[in-house]
Scaffold this motif. Structure first.
Motif, PDB file in Angstrom:
ATOM      1  N   HIS A  32      11.649 -41.679 -38.152  1.00 42.17           N
ATOM      2  CA  HIS A  32      11.308 -42.733 -39.116  1.00 42.17           C
ATOM      3  C   HIS A  32      12.516 -43.597 -39.449  1.00 42.17           C
ATOM      4  CE1 HIS A  32       7.155 -41.753 -39.985  1.00 42.17           C
ATOM      5  NE2 HIS A  32       7.488 -40.468 -40.015  1.00 42.17           N
ATOM      6  N   ARG A  61      12.646 -46.368 -36.901  1.00 41.35           N
ATOM      7  CA  ARG A  61      11.505 -47.259 -37.114  1.00 41.35           C
ATOM      8  C   ARG A  61      11.787 -48.223 -38.267  1.00 41.35           C
ATOM      9  NH1 ARG A  61       7.195 -47.169 -40.453  1.00 41.35           N
ATOM     10  NH2 ARG A  61       7.710 -45.120 -41.282  1.00 41.35           N
ATOM     11  N   HIS A  62      12.269 -47.706 -39.386  1.00 40.26           N
ATOM     12  CA  HIS A  62      12.561 -48.563 -40.544  1.00 40.26           C
ATOM     13  C   HIS A  62      13.677 -49.559 -40.247  1.00 40.26           C
ATOM     14  CE1 HIS A  62       9.952 -46.967 -43.643  1.00 40.26           C
ATOM     15  NE2 HIS A  62      10.310 -45.737 -43.347  1.00 40.26           N
ATOM     16  N   PHE A 116      12.543 -52.289 -37.662  1.00 39.97           N
ATOM     17  CA  PHE A 116      11.643 -53.262 -38.283  1.00 39.97           C
ATOM     18  C   PHE A 116      12.444 -54.259 -39.125  1.00 39.97           C
ATOM     19  CE2 PHE A 116       8.405 -54.775 -41.252  1.00 39.97           C
ATOM     20  CZ  PHE A 116       7.311 -54.959 -40.427  1.00 39.97           C
ATOM     21  N   VAL A 175       1.547 -55.630 -38.896  1.00 38.43           N
ATOM     22  CA  VAL A 175       2.683 -54.713 -39.066  1.00 38.43           C
ATOM     23  C   VAL A 175       2.863 -53.857 -37.823  1.00 38.43           C
ATOM     24  CG1 VAL A 175       3.502 -52.682 -40.331  1.00 38.43           C
ATOM     25  CG2 VAL A 175       2.634 -54.655 -41.581  1.00 38.43           C
ATOM     26  N   LYS A 176       1.767 -53.317 -37.297  1.00 37.76           N
ATOM     27  CA  LYS A 176       1.861 -52.465 -36.097  1.00 37.76           C
ATOM     28  C   LYS A 176       2.367 -53.274 -34.898  1.00 37.76           C
ATOM     29  CE  LYS A 176      -1.271 -48.839 -37.391  1.00 37.76           C
ATOM     30  NZ  LYS A 176      -2.407 -48.010 -37.096  1.00 37.76           N
ATOM     31  N   GLU A 236       6.038 -53.937 -35.514  1.00 38.05           N
ATOM     32  CA  GLU A 236       6.779 -52.680 -35.376  1.00 38.05           C
ATOM     33  C   GLU A 236       6.971 -52.305 -33.909  1.00 38.05           C
ATOM     34  OE1 GLU A 236       5.446 -48.392 -36.519  1.00 38.05           O
ATOM     35  OE2 GLU A 236       6.355 -49.321 -38.295  1.00 38.05           O
ATOM     36  N   GLN A 237       5.949 -52.505 -33.085  1.00 45.48           N
ATOM     37  CA  GLN A 237       6.068 -52.201 -31.659  1.00 45.48           C
ATOM     38  C   GLN A 237       7.115 -53.093 -30.992  1.00 45.48           C
ATOM     39  OE1 GLN A 237       4.681 -49.631 -29.955  1.00 45.48           O
ATOM     40  NE2 GLN A 237       5.994 -50.301 -28.284  1.00 45.48           N
TER      41      GLN A 237
END
Length: 174
Positions: free
Chosen positions: A110, A113-114, A117, A157-158, A161-162
């Motif tokens: 995570h 990921r954060h 982004f 968002v998805k 994020e990808q």
């Protein structure tokens, strides 16, 4: 009932983060490896819900619960994992939240990921603006319905994020 509020970027968000990060450095001490300003308030120019998201990275997540009273002492409510395994979550401000704290153990996925982004939106301002426009529209449409607000932005968002994870991997290979 909490109102969904999206406001223009506030230049004070960075200093608000710094003030809380300094407190957390004292709270977590030797456990703390790094601390990051994440989320939408960490992207200059981006409209956001005015809640500062903070991500401390610690050596041992199982020890974080030992700091619950110290976090209460600086105004935070401990919420345990709060839906994400391997996280410790704290919030400040009651129903009018001002800060969210997401604590992860070093090497938790995570974290990447954060950071990906946040950094992606900082580097891709057109996408950040597109996202901000959607958030403003949804906040206006669903002023008192946080679930619909979240669902309305979930697809974008998805997608972001990808792209952010792919961009981060391409730009941060060792």
């Amino acid at each position: 009932m909490r109102r969904v509020e999206v406001t223009p970027y506030n230049e004070h968000w960075a200093s608000m983060y710094e003030a809380e990060a300094a407190k957390m450095r004292c709270v977590f001490g030797e456990q703390l490896i790094a601390i990051h300003h994440i989320g939408y308030t960490a992207v200059p120019g981006l409209h956001a819900k005015p809640i500062i998201d903070i991500m401390p990275v610690v050596r041992d997540i199982s020890k974080v619960d030992e700091y619950n009273q110290l976090m209460r002492d600086i105004g935070y409510e401990p919420r345990g994992e709060n839906g994400i395994s391997g996280r410790r979550y704290f919030q400040k401000g009651g129903d009018n939240r001002t800060h969210h704290v997401h604590v992860f153990r070093v090497e938790n996925l995570h974290i990447r990921r954060h950071l990906a982004f946040r950094d992606y939106l900082r580097a891709h301002l057109n996408e950040a603006r597109e996202y901000a426009d959607l958030k403003r529209k949804l906040a206006q449409e669903f002023q008192y319905d946080i679930e619909s607000y979240i669902q309305g932005k979930e697809s974008l968002v998805k997608d972001i994020e990808q792209r952010a994870l792919e961009w981060h991997l391409a730009n941060h290979e060792n």
